[in-house]
Write a protein that holds these residues in place. Structure first.
Motif, PDB file in Angstrom:
ATOM      1  N   GLU A  97       0.680  -1.247   0.219  1.00  0.00           N
ATOM      2  CA  GLU A  97      -0.239   0.071  -0.079  1.00  0.00           C
ATOM      3  C   GLU A  97       0.903   1.426   0.088  1.00  0.00           C
ATOM      4  O   GLU A  97       0.879   2.571  -1.294  1.00  0.00           O
ATOM      5  CB  GLU A  97      -0.798  -0.027   1.281  1.00  0.00           C
ATOM      6  CG  GLU A  97      -1.912  -0.752   1.501  1.00  0.00           C
ATOM      7  CD  GLU A  97      -2.475  -0.787   2.177  1.00  0.00           C
ATOM      8  OE1 GLU A  97      -2.335  -0.084   3.476  1.00  0.00           O
ATOM      9  OE2 GLU A  97      -3.912  -1.661   2.497  1.00  0.00           O
ATOM     10  N   HIS A  98       1.541   1.298   0.823  1.00  0.00           N
ATOM     11  CA  HIS A  98       2.702   2.364   0.777  1.00  0.00           C
ATOM     12  C   HIS A  98       3.519   2.285   0.317  1.00  0.00           C
ATOM     13  O   HIS A  98       4.299   3.687  -0.409  1.00  0.00           O
ATOM     14  CB  HIS A  98       3.392   2.691   2.163  1.00  0.00           C
ATOM     15  CG  HIS A  98       1.838   2.857   3.457  1.00  0.00           C
ATOM     16  ND1 HIS A  98       2.125   3.199   4.976  1.00  0.00           N
ATOM     17  CD2 HIS A  98       0.492   2.384   3.193  1.00  0.00           C
ATOM     18  CE1 HIS A  98       0.702   2.838   5.405  1.00  0.00           C
ATOM     19  NE2 HIS A  98      -0.411   2.885   4.398  1.00  0.00           N
ATOM     20  N   ASN A  99       4.701   1.587   0.046  1.00  0.00           N
ATOM     21  CA  ASN A  99       5.884   1.606  -0.411  1.00  0.00           C
ATOM     22  C   ASN A  99       6.215   0.678  -1.959  1.00  0.00           C
ATOM     23  O   ASN A  99       6.686   1.370  -2.823  1.00  0.00           O
ATOM     24  CB  ASN A  99       6.643   0.498  -0.276  1.00  0.00           C
ATOM     25  CG  ASN A  99       6.963   1.138   1.567  1.00  0.00           C
ATOM     26  OD1 ASN A  99       6.143   0.134   2.298  1.00  0.00           O
ATOM     27  ND2 ASN A  99       7.371   2.176   1.669  1.00  0.00           N
ATOM     28  N   SER A 129      -1.656   1.620  -3.158  1.00  0.00           N
ATOM     29  CA  SER A 129      -2.928   2.654  -2.438  1.00  0.00           C
ATOM     30  C   SER A 129      -2.942   4.032  -3.622  1.00  0.00           C
ATOM     31  O   SER A 129      -3.612   4.919  -3.531  1.00  0.00           O
ATOM     32  CB  SER A 129      -2.207   3.839  -1.060  1.00  0.00           C
ATOM     33  OG  SER A 129      -1.491   4.371  -1.079  1.00  0.00           O
ATOM     34  N   HIS A 134       2.187   8.668  -0.304  1.00  0.00           N
ATOM     35  CA  HIS A 134       2.472   7.642  -0.615  1.00  0.00           C
ATOM     36  C   HIS A 134       3.658   7.586  -2.900  1.00  0.00           C
ATOM     37  O   HIS A 134       4.418   7.604  -2.507  1.00  0.00           O
ATOM     38  CB  HIS A 134       1.762   6.551  -1.216  1.00  0.00           C
ATOM     39  CG  HIS A 134       1.191   5.798   0.193  1.00  0.00           C
ATOM     40  ND1 HIS A 134       1.979   6.311   1.393  1.00  0.00           N
ATOM     41  CD2 HIS A 134      -0.026   6.234   0.801  1.00  0.00           C
ATOM     42  CE1 HIS A 134       0.695   5.877   3.013  1.00  0.00           C
ATOM     43  NE2 HIS A 134      -0.146   6.005   2.178  1.00  0.00           N
TER      44      HIS A 134
END
Length: 149
Positions: A97-99, A129, A134
């Motif tokens: 989701e973030h990286n 995401s 991000h």
């Protein structure tokens, strides 16, 4: 999805547990080895997997060694790779989701096959995401790579 997978001598047993799961989930698998307990060098397996991902010949990569540390270090030397060392479900989800991680590293001596299979499942099913913060952070990481080249 096409998944490239590789392991050293300390991770091949876990790799052999993950490959059938990947196929069961409908993924195409390219197995780069190794298939024995004789000592080998993890970069020899990490780099071909990562090169496949960077070239777009595999959608994602999975690397396994004793701890996952060596594989993740080697993988992250390849420009374009964002390899995450994961040993729990929260991190598996967060790193996608973030990286937008494109390679997963795990340690056979750290986790068992059941947890590893769940980590793989979560990691493969979780999308990036696309959140502004991000995307911005991933772009900054990629800019660091370009400056170092």
């Amino acid at each position: 999805m096409k998944i490239a997978i590789g392991a050293d001598h300390a991770g091949f047993r876990l790799k052999d547990e993950i490959v059938p799961l990947l196929k069961e989930l409908g993924h195409e698998v390219e197995d780069f080895g190794c298939d024995c307990s004789q000592s080998v060098d993890y970069p020899d397996y990490a780099i071909p997997v990562c090169e496949r991902v960077v070239k777009g010949e595999a959608d994602r990569g999975i690397l396994i060694c004793g701890t996952g540390i060596g594989m993740s270090i080697a993988a992250n030397k390849v420009p374009g790779i964002r390899c995450a060392l994961v040993h729990d479900l929260f991190s598996a989800k967060a790193t996608r989701e973030h990286n937008d991680s494109n390679v997963l590293a795990m340690g056979e001596r750290v986790i068992g096959p059941g947890l590893a299979q769940e980590i793989v499942r979560v990691w493969l099913e979780t999308p990036f995401s696309q959140g502004e913060r991000h995307v911005n952070r991933v772009n900054k990481v990629m800019a660091i790579e370009r400056r170092q080249a």
